[in-house]
Scaffold this motif. Structure first.
Motif: not given
Length: 261
Positions: A105-108, A110-118, A240-245
């Protein structure tokens, strides 16, 4: 309203630098830094940006410095879904899709979710609808009892990891809304939680328990990586940051392989 000199002094002290340290880094005299900070010398826009770069001031802060110095902001701030950022948005979308079947997911800032994958959808499935109304905040989503918290086996570890990261953000660039989030979600105790971090862990995982009520419960161990844009000139992209798990063990990897199949 603070003067540009006062703001520069605040950033310098935040970075724990002396006037001489900053002067050497910016290739100017310590006397000039002193004159700028006390308002006895009016710096040019280029000098403001030169000092700001050496102080590692975020782009948002650099605009504030320029405004305080009587100059127009240098950096734009446009929504990620705007036309000028379409190429960057498409690139982010490709990164998210390529990471499937693992969640990302992509976070701004302030840790708000901007985009996600399925792949994220399965983790949000049992979250209270109110927590999924925009803006969806990842810290609140993870730690709220109506969110992911009941399924986080190592809630203490996750809370501590969030606390550390948000504290570092605030130390780097203070933000009232982020500070409010910290006070709301990260200053509470960790009673009733379990820590699973041990010497074998190279990073602290997030441990989710799924299906515990049907006798077929499964634990998924995930660790995350963070991706940012290199040398952005837009404030949105800079923040923005992309958090990948990723699966942290073979059993977790097998779960995602089965889901993908």
């Amino acid at each position: 309203m603070n003067t540009v000199g006062e703001l520069l002094r605040q950033w310098r002290r935040r970075r724990r630098l002396s006037q001489l340290d900053l002067a050497i880094a910016a290739d100017v005299s310590a006397r000039h830094v002193s004159l700028v900070e006390t308002g006895r010398s009016r710096p040019s826009a280029d000098m403001i940006l030169r000092l700001a770069e050496r102080l590692d001031v975020p782009l948002r802060g650099r605009n504030q410095l320029l405004l305080a110095g009587g100059f127009a902001p240098r950096y734009t701030e446009r929504p990620l879904d705007s036309d000028p950022l379409s190429a960057a948005r498409d690139a982010v979308g490709r990164v998210l899709r390529a990471h499937e079947p693992y969640p990302a997911l992509v976070l701004d800032r302030r840790w708000n979710v901007v985009m996600t994958n399925r792949a994220v959808d399965a983790f949000f499935a049992d979250v209270a609808p109110g927590l999924l109304r925009p803006p969806v905040n990842m810290v609140r989503l993870a730690l709220d009892p109506r969110g992911l918290a009941p399924r986080l086996v190592n809630l203490a570890d996750v809370r501590a990891a969030f606390r550390s990261r948000v504290a570092r953000q605030l130390a780097t660039a203070p933000d009232p809304e982020l500070a409010s989030l910290y006070e709301e979600m990260l200053t509470h105790g960790t009673e009733g939680t379990t820590s699973l971090a041990d010497e074998a862990d190279t990073v602290i995982p997030m441990v989710f328990r799924f299906g515990a009520g049907d006798g077929q419960g499964r634990e998924l161990r995930l660790f995350s990586t963070t991706t940012t844009f290199g040398n952005p000139m837009d404030i949105t992209l800079a923040e923005v940051t992309i958090e990948s798990y990723y699966p942290a063990d073979a059993e977790s990897a097998a779960h995602f392989a089965e889901a993908d199949g």
